[in-house]
Scaffold this active site. Structure first.
Site, PDB file in Angstrom:
ATOM      1  N   LYS A   1       3.069  10.257   8.376  1.00 40.94           N
ATOM      2  CA  LYS A   1       2.273   9.860   9.557  1.00 40.94           C
ATOM      3  C   LYS A   1       2.750  10.427  10.896  1.00 40.94           C
ATOM      4  O   LYS A   1       2.345  11.509  11.271  1.00 40.94           O
ATOM      5  CB  LYS A   1       2.191   8.334   9.608  1.00 40.94           C
ATOM      6  CG  LYS A   1       1.335   7.767   8.461  1.00 40.94           C
ATOM      7  CD  LYS A   1       0.731   6.456   8.825  1.00 40.94           C
ATOM      8  CE  LYS A   1       0.056   5.730   7.679  1.00 40.94           C
ATOM      9  NZ  LYS A   1      -1.353   6.035   7.517  1.00 40.94           N
TER      10      LYS A   1
ATOM     11  N   ASP B   1       9.249   2.559   1.642  1.00 41.12           N
ATOM     12  CA  ASP B   1       8.089   3.302   2.149  1.00 41.12           C
ATOM     13  C   ASP B   1       7.965   3.032   3.642  1.00 41.12           C
ATOM     14  O   ASP B   1       7.472   1.986   4.056  1.00 41.12           O
ATOM     15  CB  ASP B   1       6.834   2.861   1.377  1.00 41.12           C
ATOM     16  CG  ASP B   1       5.575   3.567   1.869  1.00 41.12           C
ATOM     17  OD1 ASP B   1       5.614   4.149   2.966  1.00 41.12           O
ATOM     18  OD2 ASP B   1       4.553   3.503   1.160  1.00 41.12           O
TER      19      ASP B   1
ATOM     20  N   PHE C   1       0.862  -1.191   0.000  1.00 36.55           N
ATOM     21  CA  PHE C   1       0.000   0.000   0.000  1.00 36.55           C
ATOM     22  C   PHE C   1       0.891   1.230   0.000  1.00 36.55           C
ATOM     23  O   PHE C   1       1.764   1.378   0.860  1.00 36.55           O
ATOM     24  CB  PHE C   1      -0.922   0.027   1.222  1.00 36.55           C
ATOM     25  CG  PHE C   1      -1.875   1.193   1.199  1.00 36.55           C
ATOM     26  CD1 PHE C   1      -3.113   1.095   0.571  1.00 36.55           C
ATOM     27  CD2 PHE C   1      -1.527   2.419   1.762  1.00 36.55           C
ATOM     28  CE1 PHE C   1      -3.987   2.173   0.513  1.00 36.55           C
ATOM     29  CE2 PHE C   1      -2.384   3.516   1.711  1.00 36.55           C
ATOM     30  CZ  PHE C   1      -3.623   3.386   1.092  1.00 36.55           C
TER      31      PHE C   1
HETATM   32  N1  PLP Z   1       2.299   4.301   2.406  1.00 38.59           N
HETATM   33  C1  PLP Z   1       2.006   3.549   3.459  1.00 38.59           C
HETATM   34  C2  PLP Z   1       2.885   2.387   3.824  1.00 38.59           C
HETATM   35  C3  PLP Z   1       0.875   3.823   4.221  1.00 38.59           C
HETATM   36  O1  PLP Z   1       0.586   3.058   5.266  1.00 38.59           O
HETATM   37  C4  PLP Z   1       0.065   4.925   3.850  1.00 38.59           C
HETATM   38  C5  PLP Z   1      -1.152   5.235   4.618  1.00 38.59           C
HETATM   39  O2  PLP Z   1      -1.735   4.434   5.297  1.00 38.59           O
HETATM   40  C6  PLP Z   1       0.424   5.704   2.763  1.00 38.59           C
HETATM   41  C7  PLP Z   1       1.539   5.356   2.061  1.00 38.59           C
HETATM   42  C8  PLP Z   1      -0.407   6.878   2.380  1.00 38.59           C
HETATM   43  O3  PLP Z   1      -0.248   7.911   3.315  1.00 38.59           O
HETATM   44  P1  PLP Z   1      -1.283   9.120   3.456  1.00 38.59           P
HETATM   45  O4  PLP Z   1      -2.583   8.537   3.869  1.00 38.59           O
HETATM   46  O5  PLP Z   1      -0.665  10.026   4.476  1.00 38.59           O
HETATM   47  O6  PLP Z   1      -1.375   9.792   2.142  1.00 38.59           O
END
Ligand code: PLP
Length: 767
Positions: free
Chosen positions: A249, A220, A135
């Site tokens: 986050k 990520d 994700f």
């Molecule tokens: N990447 C990862 C691993 C995530 O867990 C998330 C959100 O849950 C995102 C990207 C996307 O982040 P945002 O919701 O701040 O755009």
């Protein structure tokens, strides 16, 4: 309509409709706890989707934001800024080696989008490889790398050139990385995709393949970063230096912020020049100030280490749960997944009903993502509740490290005192009691509300049972358990583990002697000490008992036949901060004036109605008051609790209070409303107690109490054949001296045995 429902209805009218929302309107938080608009408390295992790592309600963040807001809030990166300079230096110091430069943005998705642009620029290639179940966000580029098909397909065509391969499969990665691959993007623990952890061989292998083939490795860490997995960055578990690291986050302590950290290979490409990317809000001083404070807190409170230790403990405990619903437990630090054999959603709802907010991770996984400041006791409670919800058995509870009495009834109470059981944390005690009751020959379990329930009969059948309703929860305050000179000390000795233990022992003894033909049900309810009385409410419709004994201390020679009612008010008054020498009243003065009005009203009402009787009096008390200011708003919160006499017009009082609150511009919410309840000394049950007390050499007496108990909840439904009884001096309730005399406890057991013979014995059941 409760305040919660009112907010839900208002929001529902205008919200976009893209979120599947829980029926909870969160209005306040502190540490790992959140409260909804009705005042219900939750343990937060969602952390605002992994954001609130340092906990909610941090005054340091509020102060940093207030101070920065007064200096300068906005300052795009076309200018330099002092706070941003500090943050960039700090990021360079704490992120894995080789990451040299940082692009600041506003969210995780944005960090991923930017990472893709930088990767294409730096390599001159267009392709990306991502993992199954990965994700990375929901905008067109990030979404192309996100695996879940139903997130992607409605929006096709997305950014082309993305291949998905199996996670932890180095062979698949080997086949997927080509000369067209700009970058591989990976999470080191897949959060949304089900809490899957990358193996060290896989991570090392992917890094090697990328280097060999001229592709970049984008890691990520939007969810795993800033201590979540037990290290500041999950890369540290693998000794990994990615080419690009995406962060967001938890960084801003709740304020939106993202980071794209760029490594040597990206910078040395020489292609990251002026104008290739930008963001209006990116790197704004407000978010930078919040991020610096968050990093201070993470370091000062050693939160990554705390996450590592508590996470290991939680995974241990969860792994020892035995339930056909649990397929596997996985976790790293405080990113924990419990994979079920069924869909997770109904269990998440059950957790929410029991005061725990958790997240899904894919369809079958319950994900726990608590603030890293969560306390061990809170996390243990979460696990207890999970065990209940999943119908799991735990390894046998062994609370007794200290020597226990040789008398079994004393040993039972002693062990109960050794198990802490604050309201909403009764799970361990409930399971312990169920085990003990089974050993004593009763049919015992923990019901869906978390109550301990033991019965003399396997099936309730047609005959109305006798219900002995005690409670398991205690008020806070540890009192070391010790048995000295015939006195047992410990939190809950009197209120109300002593009475509950007496219920269990008396019922088991009478049952073992074959004296009971009418079913007797012993219940250890949850949340009696909380305004919710959830345990009693869960059983009130389940039984229609012939008689009910409430387990509260009355002294073993007395019986309680009435409790006053109660009404709790949560109040909040806010005003703009003004100089204390000015004419405007402060929020604390306005709160004090409101309290004075409440007090005077009660005094006048009592003069007219109550005379000298405490039971007939209207008794308000100011339970708590606190003021705070963030430099702009001056706020006072206070709580008033009323003890209400019988036949009191609660609706009229509520109306009056709302009117005063409106006049004073005070926000008011009500909770814990219970009418007074009283029975008489002529019921069959009261008479059975009179006979039993006389038979054991005591002169019976009857009491009305000025507090409340679960009698207020069940009395109006179950009727008059009800009393409260239990050993212990109720003046010791909630005090640091709480203790019980063993002789009195044993006397109460004897009295209860005689009462049960009378009201549930052969003769009575035949009537
Ligand atoms: N990447 C990862 C691993 C995530 O867990 C998330 C959100 O849950 C995102 C990207 C996307 O982040 P945002 O919701 O701040 O755009």
């Amino acid at each position: 309509m409760t305040p919660n429902i009112e907010i839900i209805e208002r929001e529902s009218r205008f919200t976009s409709g893209v979120y599947g929302k829980r029926q909870v309107a969160i209005v306040r938080g502190s540490g790992a706890l959140l409260w909804d608009a009705d005042g219900r408390e939750y343990i937060d295992c969602a952390s605002g989707m992994g954001v609130a790592s340092i906990g909610h309600g941090r005054s340091e963040i509020a102060a940093a934001l207030a101070a920065q807001a007064q200096r300068v809030i906005t300052c795009p990166e076309i200018f330099y800024n002092d706070v941003r300079a500090q943050l960039l230096e700090r990021l360079a110091r704490i992120t894995p080696a080789g990451l040299e430069r940082f692009f600041l943005c506003n969210s995780g998705t944005e960090a991923v989008e930017g990472a893709f642009k930088f990767a294409r620029l730096a390599t001159g290639r267009t392709g990306f490889v991502a993992a199954l179940r990965g994700f990375h966000g929901r905008t067109m580029g990030a979404l192309a790398a996100t695996w879940e098909r139903h997130y992607r397909e409605p929006f096709a065509p997305l950014m082309p050139g993305v291949t998905h391969v199996r996670y932890n499969d180095l062979g698949a990665m080997d086949r997927a990385i080509t000369e067209e691959t700009a970058a591989v993007i990976l999470e080191l623990v897949q959060g949304e995709g089900g809490v899957h952890i990358a193996t060290p061989e896989y991570v090392a292998g992917v890094a090697r393949l990328c280097r060999e083939r001229g592709a970049l490795l984008i890691v990520d860490e939007i969810q795993t970063g800033f201590g979540r997995t037990g290290r500041l960055f999950a890369c540290e578990h693998y000794d990994l230096q990615p080419d690009i690291l995406c962060l967001a986050k938890a960084l801003g302590g709740g304020v939106p912020m993202g980071v794209i950290a760029l490594g040597t290979r990206v910078i040395e490409s020489g292609r990251i020049g002026k104008g290739v990317h930008g963001s209006t809000f990116g790197g704004n001083p407000l978010a930078c100030a919040a991020a610096l404070t968050t990093l201070d807190i993470l370091e000062r409170e050693h939160l990554p280490q705390h996450a590592e230790q508590l996470g290991a403990h939680a995974v241990d405990r969860l792994s020892s749960l035995r339930s056909p619903l649990i397929r596997q437990v996985r976790g790293r630090g405080l990113l924990i997944g419990i994979e079920l054999t069924r869909k997770a959603q109904p269990y998440l709802e059950m957790l929410c009903e029991r005061g725990i907010l958790a997240l899904p991770a894919g369809p079958n996984v319950i994900r726990l993502l608590p603030p890293l400041v969560i306390e061990e006791a809170q996390l243990n409670h979460v696990i207890d509740v999970l065990a209940e919800v999943l119908g799991a058995t735990t390894e046998p509870v062994q609370p007794a490290e200290q020597p226990v009495s040789e008398a079994p009834e004393v040993a039972l109470l002693q062990q109960m005192l050794m198990i802490p059981s604050l309201s909403r944390q009764e799970g361990r005690l409930a399971h312990f009691l169920a085990e003990q009751a089974r050993v004593m020959g009763l049919h015992a379990s923990v019901d869906e509300a978390g109550n301990f329930v033991a019965c003399t009969h396997a099936e309730p059948g047609e005959i109305q049972p006798v219900v002995l309703l005690g409670h398991m929860d205690t008020v806070p305050g540890n009192i070391p358990v010790r048995l000295e000179d015939g006195v047992l000390y410990g939190r809950g000795a009197v209120d109300a583990k002593g009475p509950l233990a007496a219920f269990v022992v008396a019922t088991a003894r009478a049952h073992q002697r074959g004296e009971l033909s009418r079913p007797v049900v012993v219940i250890g309810a949850v949340e009696e000490e909380a305004a919710t009385s959830r345990g009693a409410r869960a059983v009130v419709q389940r039984y229609q008992p012939a008689a009910c004994i409430i387990g509260e201390p009355s002294g073993s020679a007395a019986v309680t036949i009435g409790y006053k009612g109660r009404l709790l008010l949560d109040c909040c008054v806010e005003c703009d901060l003004s100089h204390s020498a000015g004419p405007q009243s402060s929020s604390s003065e306005r709160a004090a004036a409101f309290w004075e009005r409440v007090r005077q009203h009660a005094e006048a009402w009592n003069a007219e109605h109550a005379g000298a009787s405490a039971f007939a009096a209207l008794m308000p008390s100011l339970r708590s008051i606190s003021s705070e200011s963030d430099g702009l708003i001056d706020r006072t919160r206070f709580m008033i609790g009323y003890r209400l006499p019988p036949e009191f017009d609660i609706t009229g009082l509520r109306r009056q209070l709302v009117q005063w609150a409106c006049e004073a511009d005070i926000h008011l919410s009500f909770s814990g409303e219970e009418a007074a309840f009283r029975s008489t000394r002529t019921t069959p049950l009261a008479r059975a107690f009179i006979a039993a007390l006389r038979a054991t050499g005591q002169a019976p007496s009857f009491k009305y109490k000025t507090g409340t108990s679960d009698m207020n909840v069940v009395g109006p439904v179950w009727g008059q054949n009800i009393v409260a009884y239990g050993p212990g001096d109720s003046r010791l309730d909630h005090t640091p001296q709480e203790h019980i005399r063993i002789a009195e406890y044993q006397h109460a057991i004897r009295v209860l045995e005689l009462v049960l013979q009378e009201i549930a014995g052969g003769r009575e059941a035949e009537r």
